[in-house]
Design an enzyme around this catalytic site. Sequence first.
Site, short mmCIF file in Angstrom:
data_model
loop_
_atom_site.label_atom_id
_atom_site.label_comp_id
_atom_site.label_asym_id
_atom_site.label_seq_id
_atom_site.Cartn_x
_atom_site.Cartn_y
_atom_site.Cartn_z
CB THR A 14 -0.91 0.02 1.26
OG1 THR A 14 -1.79 -1.08 1.17
CG2 THR A 14 -1.71 1.29 1.38
CB SER A 59 2.50 -8.18 0.98
OG SER A 59 1.40 -8.15 1.85
CB THR A 90 0.49 -4.16 6.37
OG1 THR A 90 -0.78 -4.09 5.71
CG2 THR A 90 1.12 -2.79 6.44
CG ASP A 91 -2.71 -7.58 3.44
OD1 ASP A 91 -3.04 -6.87 4.40
OD2 ASP A 91 -3.27 -7.55 2.34
CB THR A 167 0.67 -11.21 14.94
OG1 THR A 167 1.35 -12.44 15.23
CG2 THR A 167 -0.69 -11.54 14.37
NE ARG A 247 -3.47 -20.22 14.71
CZ ARG A 247 -4.48 -19.37 14.75
NH1 ARG A 247 -5.46 -19.46 13.87
NH2 ARG A 247 -4.54 -18.44 15.66
CB CYS A 280 -4.09 -17.61 23.16
SG CYS A 280 -5.40 -18.54 23.93
N1 ASP Z 1 -2.75 -5.51 0.41
C1 ASP Z 1 -1.65 -4.67 0.85
C2 ASP Z 1 -0.40 -5.52 0.86
O1 ASP Z 1 -0.18 -6.24 1.79
C3 ASP Z 1 -1.96 -4.12 2.20
C4 ASP Z 1 -0.88 -3.20 2.76
O2 ASP Z 1 0.16 -2.96 2.22
O3 ASP Z 1 -1.16 -2.65 3.84
O4 ASP Z 1 0.36 -5.46 -0.06
#
Ligand code: ASP
Length: 345
Positions: A14, A59, A90-91, A167, A247, A280
Amino acid sequence: MSNSRVLIIYTGGTIGMNRNPLTGALEPFDFEHLISHVPEIRQFDTEISSCCFNPPIDSSDVTPDHWIRLVEIIAAHYDEFDGFVVLHGTDTMAYTASALSYLLENLGKPVICTGSQLPVGQLRTDGRENLVTSVEIAAAKDAKGRAMVPEVGIYFNGRLLRGNRTTKQSAEEFNAFESFNYPHLADAGVNIVYHRDRMLRPDLERGLQPHFKMDPRVVIFSLFPGVNETLIRHILSNPQLKAIVMRTFGSGNAPRSPWLQEVLLEAADSGKVVVNISQCLQGQVEMGRYDTGFQLQEARVICGYDSTVESAVTKLMYLMGRYDDPDMVRKGMTLNLRGEITLCE
Ligand code: ASP
């Protein structure tokens, strides 16, 4: 901060995305576009170079081949730079950071993964601060000229976290990441406070030992009340499968159904490695605490301690890439290789 050299590796995510005018969806854009929105980065007394994945990716499309490519880039330029910043969606960032921590054995320099929840082109973006502070952390050295953070970290929203402890906790808040079982490595407020007593201590004499192989024949299997024998048998008996991250409930418990114990034992006997991770987010697996956990021990299930799922699955891929013998993989899973688990003394 001065006289440092940092390599920014842009993989996508993103932070560098733009809205497609036809579909309205966000899609990856090139690095020059990204950096044009963060001109302040040039104000650092740090030499910044960059390289990019071509094309940049969301990602969700990351694979172990991308992790190997990152290791190749870092290993090839290791001596030229003081630190590395990996710009990443972030994913799956927590998977990538975990994988890098295993593949970059005895890392002596910072590898800081970061990204953002809003693209850098948007007014309220969190991308500028995440990028600028990550570069500062990647460049930071102590009075003796040693890296302040000799490990793989995720920097996000004012906190530096150990990569293989992290996480993604929110798809909405700027505070997207947490490391529930390990304290922050650094906190960035007016000053960046480094908690050096919490950091890894690499052997600087030995140098970086990069690894370039991962074996992805692993599944993550989450238990739930009503879990079906036929379906689980079908998956766990597949000869292609080499390892299972299971898990479990609470402190590592599972239903006492005899079929489950039988299936797990069959899996172990056929050379599969089964690791017990709790559903958890916080706390440890202790298989001896309840009878519902003790039976798993008898089925040769390995304790995953307080590992994250992301760390357990990438650690298995790394160990299976190194060892054909499942007992070596089992042994490796019980060792604290990169600060990823807390072993009780
Ligand atoms: N879908 C995006 C990715 O992981 C989300 C992000 O970057 O926050 O590439």
